[in-house]
Design an enzyme around this catalytic site. Sequence first.
Site, PDB file in Angstrom:
ATOM      1  N   LEU A  54     -47.151  36.116  77.647  1.00  0.00           N
ATOM      2  CA  LEU A  54     -47.675  36.515  78.826  1.00  0.00           C
ATOM      3  C   LEU A  54     -47.024  37.880  78.835  1.00  0.00           C
ATOM      4  CD1 LEU A  54     -47.504  33.444  81.229  1.00  0.00           C
ATOM      5  CD2 LEU A  54     -49.472  34.479  80.065  1.00  0.00           C
ATOM      6  N   ASP A  55     -47.936  38.888  79.025  1.00  0.00           N
ATOM      7  CA  ASP A  55     -46.937  40.249  79.290  1.00  0.00           C
ATOM      8  C   ASP A  55     -46.297  40.200  80.619  1.00  0.00           C
ATOM      9  OD1 ASP A  55     -48.449  41.275  81.839  1.00  0.00           O
ATOM     10  OD2 ASP A  55     -50.541  41.499  80.424  1.00  0.00           O
ATOM     11  N   LEU A  56     -45.600  41.515  80.523  1.00  0.00           N
ATOM     12  CA  LEU A  56     -44.391  41.656  81.481  1.00  0.00           C
ATOM     13  C   LEU A  56     -44.921  41.408  82.982  1.00  0.00           C
ATOM     14  CD1 LEU A  56     -41.914  42.958  81.975  1.00  0.00           C
ATOM     15  CD2 LEU A  56     -42.567  45.046  82.457  1.00  0.00           C
ATOM     16  N   ASN A  57     -46.130  41.639  83.142  1.00  0.00           N
ATOM     17  CA  ASN A  57     -46.602  41.678  84.825  1.00  0.00           C
ATOM     18  C   ASN A  57     -47.576  40.412  84.865  1.00  0.00           C
ATOM     19  OD1 ASN A  57     -45.361  44.062  85.780  1.00  0.00           O
ATOM     20  ND2 ASN A  57     -46.848  45.359  84.506  1.00  0.00           N
ATOM     21  N   THR A  58     -47.514  39.685  84.029  1.00  0.00           N
ATOM     22  CA  THR A  58     -48.330  38.511  84.124  1.00  0.00           C
ATOM     23  C   THR A  58     -47.466  37.093  84.275  1.00  0.00           C
ATOM     24  OG1 THR A  58     -50.129  39.259  82.651  1.00  0.00           O
ATOM     25  CG2 THR A  58     -49.953  37.098  83.054  1.00  0.00           C
TER      26      THR A  58
END
Length: 386
Positions: free
Chosen positions: A149-153
Amino acid sequence: MMKQEELNPQSTSIRFEDVVSGQFDAEDTQASAPLKRVLAPLPESPKLHKVLAQAGMGSRLEMEQLIMEGRITVNNEPAHIGQRVQFGDHVKVNGKPIRFRIEPPPARVIAYHKPAGEVVSNDDPQNRPTVFRKLPKLFQGKWQSVGRLDLNTEGLLLFTNSGELANNLMHPRFGLEREYAVRVLGALNQEEKKRLLEGVKLDDGLANFGSIEEGGGEGSNCWYRVTISEGRNREVRRMFEAVGHAVSRLIRIRYGAMVLPRGLKRGAWMELDASDINALTQKARNSAATGAGEASVALAEDGMTREHTPRPPLRGRRPAPRSPGGRTNKPNSGTTHAGNNAQPDPLKTNFGYIGADSYNRQRQELGSKRGAGSGSSGARRIGKSR
């Protein structure tokens, strides 16, 4: 004893409606005790002298004598009486390697509620917080994330110590669905929905959603519930951007049949029990068989079996038209589904979801400790802390 509704998988899993209504965030701010602080203990490893005796090196007493004489080493270190060995250890007798058989440790799986602001990496050059710093210590092997999951997810992220299981769960050919709650700027029109379902062109190829459902929202902020069977980098965000809509919030609430448990706070984890891991492994195998063009049969909680037809590949292939016998879970007129080969929604069928038994059992254990002889009051307090 815990109330019946608290044992219902429907009441112990995060629902899309909870996210849209704000209940998801409200519950996360409530204080509650962690479910578990350490991993469940594994069965003890066998003793060295017993393993060597079973390998035909001699009797147990003879092996103990060799150990006392310093003629046996484990991982190039002198062995000692009572020493236990585990899968992967290297044993030598009089300097010669000995072949023996020890079963590998069982797969362990944990579900982690990733908050925004953490990276899925063991070593980040920018020294940002990583998800691995909050995971329990493994005494053998290492945690592997099932996808990223990316940083903001935020939302559900699975970890396992089994490379084979991790590969089965995240490889595109197995087609396990990921479900997201997405908040975007501006509502999608019918043409944009059609493009997202049929496929939009990204830098790394075509990508499409398996389904899109409208979830409402306020003002220009619109919520959508989407499913996808791939895990390419920032894929969901890039797909919405391709049709002109920026994603302001992205939450993964389901991975295959594993749903983010209700009450699992951001930054917290829970370990799946053996029964749930077996179910997770079986569903991965079923998906692998489906991806190979074979019909798969999944075992429901009530003991009945449901047959699944093969799912077409997502890349470069337009979803099959919906048939009269296709899936029809339509919460509102804004719901759009692509094809009748979609996997059953564990939140809307009697399949339940993987992790419910593990979570309920841990809640009951915590409730009995906190209750300390006060009847059901401990369980009630846990229910309020969700």
